[in-house]
Design a protein around this motif. Structure first.
Motif, PDB file in Angstrom:
ATOM      1  N   HIS A 156       0.773  -1.270  -0.042  1.00 16.05           N
ATOM      2  CA  HIS A 156      -0.062  -0.126   0.035  1.00 16.05           C
ATOM      3  C   HIS A 156       1.046   1.137  -0.124  1.00 16.05           C
ATOM      4  O   HIS A 156       2.011   1.133  -0.100  1.00 16.05           O
ATOM      5  CB  HIS A 156      -1.010  -0.085   1.105  1.00 16.05           C
ATOM      6  N   THR A 157       0.257   2.301   0.005  1.00 21.25           N
ATOM      7  CA  THR A 157       1.066   3.640  -0.085  1.00 21.25           C
ATOM      8  C   THR A 157       1.026   4.306   1.131  1.00 21.25           C
ATOM      9  O   THR A 157       1.317   5.472   0.973  1.00 21.25           O
ATOM     10  CB  THR A 157       0.473   4.546  -1.322  1.00 21.25           C
ATOM     11  N   GLY A 158       0.754   3.790   2.461  1.00 20.48           N
ATOM     12  CA  GLY A 158       0.753   4.565   3.769  1.00 20.48           C
ATOM     13  C   GLY A 158      -0.204   4.082   4.623  1.00 20.48           C
ATOM     14  O   GLY A 158      -1.312   3.259   4.261  1.00 20.48           O
ATOM     15  N   ALA A 159      -0.148   4.567   5.857  1.00 16.94           N
ATOM     16  CA  ALA A 159      -1.195   4.329   6.726  1.00 16.94           C
ATOM     17  C   ALA A 159      -2.634   4.834   6.695  1.00 16.94           C
ATOM     18  O   ALA A 159      -3.605   4.112   6.725  1.00 16.94           O
ATOM     19  CB  ALA A 159      -0.571   4.707   8.061  1.00 16.94           C
ATOM     20  N   LYS A 160      -2.382   5.844   6.066  1.00 13.39           N
ATOM     21  CA  LYS A 160      -3.839   6.347   5.498  1.00 13.39           C
ATOM     22  C   LYS A 160      -3.776   6.633   3.728  1.00 13.39           C
ATOM     23  O   LYS A 160      -2.933   6.751   3.207  1.00 13.39           O
ATOM     24  CB  LYS A 160      -4.099   7.817   5.919  1.00 13.39           C
ATOM     25  N   PRO A 161      -5.005   6.316   3.069  1.00 13.50           N
ATOM     26  CA  PRO A 161      -4.951   6.404   1.822  1.00 13.50           C
ATOM     27  C   PRO A 161      -4.535   7.801   1.066  1.00 13.50           C
ATOM     28  O   PRO A 161      -4.782   8.733   1.633  1.00 13.50           O
ATOM     29  CB  PRO A 161      -6.516   6.106   1.402  1.00 13.50           C
ATOM     30  N   LYS A 162      -3.923   7.744   0.139  1.00  9.40           N
ATOM     31  CA  LYS A 162      -3.385   8.767  -0.587  1.00  9.40           C
ATOM     32  C   LYS A 162      -3.734   9.088  -2.199  1.00  9.40           C
ATOM     33  O   LYS A 162      -3.271   8.613  -2.852  1.00  9.40           O
ATOM     34  CB  LYS A 162      -2.010   8.932  -0.428  1.00  9.40           C
ATOM     35  N   PRO A 163      -5.039   9.694  -1.945  1.00  7.76           N
ATOM     36  CA  PRO A 163      -5.726   9.729  -3.331  1.00  7.76           C
ATOM     37  C   PRO A 163      -5.115  10.550  -4.388  1.00  7.76           C
ATOM     38  O   PRO A 163      -4.940  10.138  -5.539  1.00  7.76           O
ATOM     39  CB  PRO A 163      -7.005  10.407  -3.070  1.00  7.76           C
ATOM     40  N   GLY A 164      -4.033  11.287  -3.950  1.00 15.36           N
ATOM     41  CA  GLY A 164      -3.325  12.047  -5.117  1.00 15.36           C
ATOM     42  C   GLY A 164      -1.946  11.497  -5.444  1.00 15.36           C
ATOM     43  O   GLY A 164      -1.321  11.857  -6.258  1.00 15.36           O
ATOM     44  N   HIS A 165      -1.686  10.354  -4.519  1.00 17.71           N
ATOM     45  CA  HIS A 165      -0.492   9.718  -5.093  1.00 17.71           C
ATOM     46  C   HIS A 165      -0.593   9.192  -6.695  1.00 17.71           C
ATOM     47  O   HIS A 165      -1.531   8.557  -7.010  1.00 17.71           O
ATOM     48  CB  HIS A 165      -0.280   8.394  -4.152  1.00 17.71           C
ATOM     49  N   ARG A 166       0.566   9.173  -7.286  1.00 15.41           N
ATOM     50  CA  ARG A 166       0.407   8.846  -8.764  1.00 15.41           C
ATOM     51  C   ARG A 166       0.229   7.276  -8.825  1.00 15.41           C
ATOM     52  O   ARG A 166       0.650   6.537  -7.722  1.00 15.41           O
ATOM     53  CB  ARG A 166       1.647   8.984  -9.453  1.00 15.41           C
ATOM     54  N   GLU A 167      -0.536   6.699  -9.605  1.00 18.68           N
ATOM     55  CA  GLU A 167      -0.519   5.344  -9.730  1.00 18.68           C
ATOM     56  C   GLU A 167       0.767   4.364  -9.908  1.00 18.68           C
ATOM     57  O   GLU A 167       1.684   4.727 -10.677  1.00 18.68           O
ATOM     58  CB  GLU A 167      -1.493   4.951 -11.031  1.00 18.68           C
ATOM     59  N   ILE A 168       0.790   3.269  -9.106  1.00 19.43           N
ATOM     60  CA  ILE A 168       1.814   2.420  -9.252  1.00 19.43           C
ATOM     61  C   ILE A 168       1.766   1.348 -10.294  1.00 19.43           C
ATOM     62  O   ILE A 168       0.704   0.907 -10.407  1.00 19.43           O
ATOM     63  CB  ILE A 168       2.057   1.693  -7.723  1.00 19.43           C
ATOM     64  N   THR A 169       2.746   1.303 -10.768  1.00 17.35           N
ATOM     65  CA  THR A 169       2.716   0.418 -11.843  1.00 17.35           C
ATOM     66  C   THR A 169       4.055  -0.805 -11.565  1.00 17.35           C
ATOM     67  O   THR A 169       4.849  -0.520 -11.047  1.00 17.35           O
ATOM     68  CB  THR A 169       2.999   1.075 -13.203  1.00 17.35           C
ATOM     69  N   ILE A 170       3.748  -2.023 -11.622  1.00 19.08           N
ATOM     70  CA  ILE A 170       4.554  -3.031 -11.581  1.00 19.08           C
ATOM     71  C   ILE A 170       4.549  -4.132 -12.795  1.00 19.08           C
ATOM     72  O   ILE A 170       3.613  -4.467 -13.249  1.00 19.08           O
ATOM     73  CB  ILE A 170       4.127  -3.843 -10.292  1.00 19.08           C
ATOM     74  N   THR A 171       5.855  -4.365 -13.032  1.00 20.39           N
ATOM     75  CA  THR A 171       6.083  -5.421 -13.749  1.00 20.39           C
ATOM     76  C   THR A 171       5.902  -6.934 -13.073  1.00 20.39           C
ATOM     77  O   THR A 171       6.794  -7.090 -12.273  1.00 20.39           O
ATOM     78  CB  THR A 171       7.307  -5.314 -14.694  1.00 20.39           C
ATOM     79  N   ASP A 172       4.999  -7.502 -13.528  1.00 22.86           N
ATOM     80  CA  ASP A 172       4.781  -8.945 -12.788  1.00 22.86           C
ATOM     81  C   ASP A 172       4.300  -9.996 -13.551  1.00 22.86           C
ATOM     82  O   ASP A 172       3.338 -10.348 -13.816  1.00 22.86           O
ATOM     83  CB  ASP A 172       3.485  -8.616 -11.730  1.00 22.86           C
ATOM     84  N   PRO A 173       5.514 -10.703 -14.293  1.00 19.38           N
ATOM     85  CA  PRO A 173       4.904 -11.376 -15.324  1.00 19.38           C
ATOM     86  C   PRO A 173       4.531 -12.871 -14.675  1.00 19.38           C
ATOM     87  O   PRO A 173       3.553 -13.525 -15.739  1.00 19.38           O
ATOM     88  CB  PRO A 173       6.130 -11.928 -16.036  1.00 19.38           C
ATOM     89  N   HIS A 174       4.620 -13.104 -13.622  1.00 19.82           N
ATOM     90  CA  HIS A 174       4.067 -14.573 -13.061  1.00 19.82           C
ATOM     91  C   HIS A 174       2.584 -14.193 -12.233  1.00 19.82           C
ATOM     92  O   HIS A 174       2.156 -15.029 -11.721  1.00 19.82           O
ATOM     93  CB  HIS A 174       5.105 -15.264 -12.083  1.00 19.82           C
ATOM     94  N   LYS A 175       2.212 -12.945 -12.347  1.00 23.98           N
ATOM     95  CA  LYS A 175       0.910 -12.667 -11.826  1.00 23.98           C
ATOM     96  C   LYS A 175       0.680 -13.049 -10.478  1.00 23.98           C
ATOM     97  O   LYS A 175      -0.367 -13.311  -9.961  1.00 23.98           O
ATOM     98  CB  LYS A 175      -0.101 -13.189 -12.485  1.00 23.98           C
TER      99      LYS A 175
END
Length: 129
Positions: A71-90
């Protein structure tokens, strides 16, 4: 981390009564290997990890499954840029724009995915603000 907190964490890990405790310890080591600045504590009766803010928390509520919530912290951060992950094995299941869960159904699955899991955590941590 304060010495008392560190001792409490070591005691917690040593006495962890979960069928997948050895996998918890392996995954913890993997998370800590990503960045020397990572701090850890116990949150919601499970290991929790932080850089500038919390970013990974174990969910040990089920005896037959081990989960790590990213997650992006103890409290949601609606303004945080979207995280992108390369996850070939899902491994990562997205449960929100900036929240994902990695679930391991067995100790063997956790051990087999250790390298991929570490890569996911490394990518996640590099995108935190």
């Amino acid at each position: 981390m304060e010495p008392a907190e560190q001792a409490g964490l070591k005691d917690y890990l040593a006495s962890l009564d979960h069928p997948m405790a050895s996998a918890v310890r392996s995954l913890r080591t993997a998370i800590l290997s990503v960045d020397p600045q990572i701090r850890e504590n116990i949150k919601w009766h499970a290991p929790n990890f932080a850089l500038r803010d919390d970013f990974a928390t174990f969910n040990l509520s089920r005896p037959d499954t081990l989960q790590v919530v990213l997650h992006t912290g103890a409290k949601p951060k609606p303004g945080h840029r979207e995280i992108t992950i390369t996850d070939p094995h899902k491994l990562l299941r997205w449960s929100g724009r900036n929240r994902g869960v990695v679930t391991f159904p067995t100790k063997a699955a956790a051990e087999a995915a250790l390298e991929d899991f570490t890569d996911i955590v490394r990518q996640w941590a590099s995108q935190l603000e």
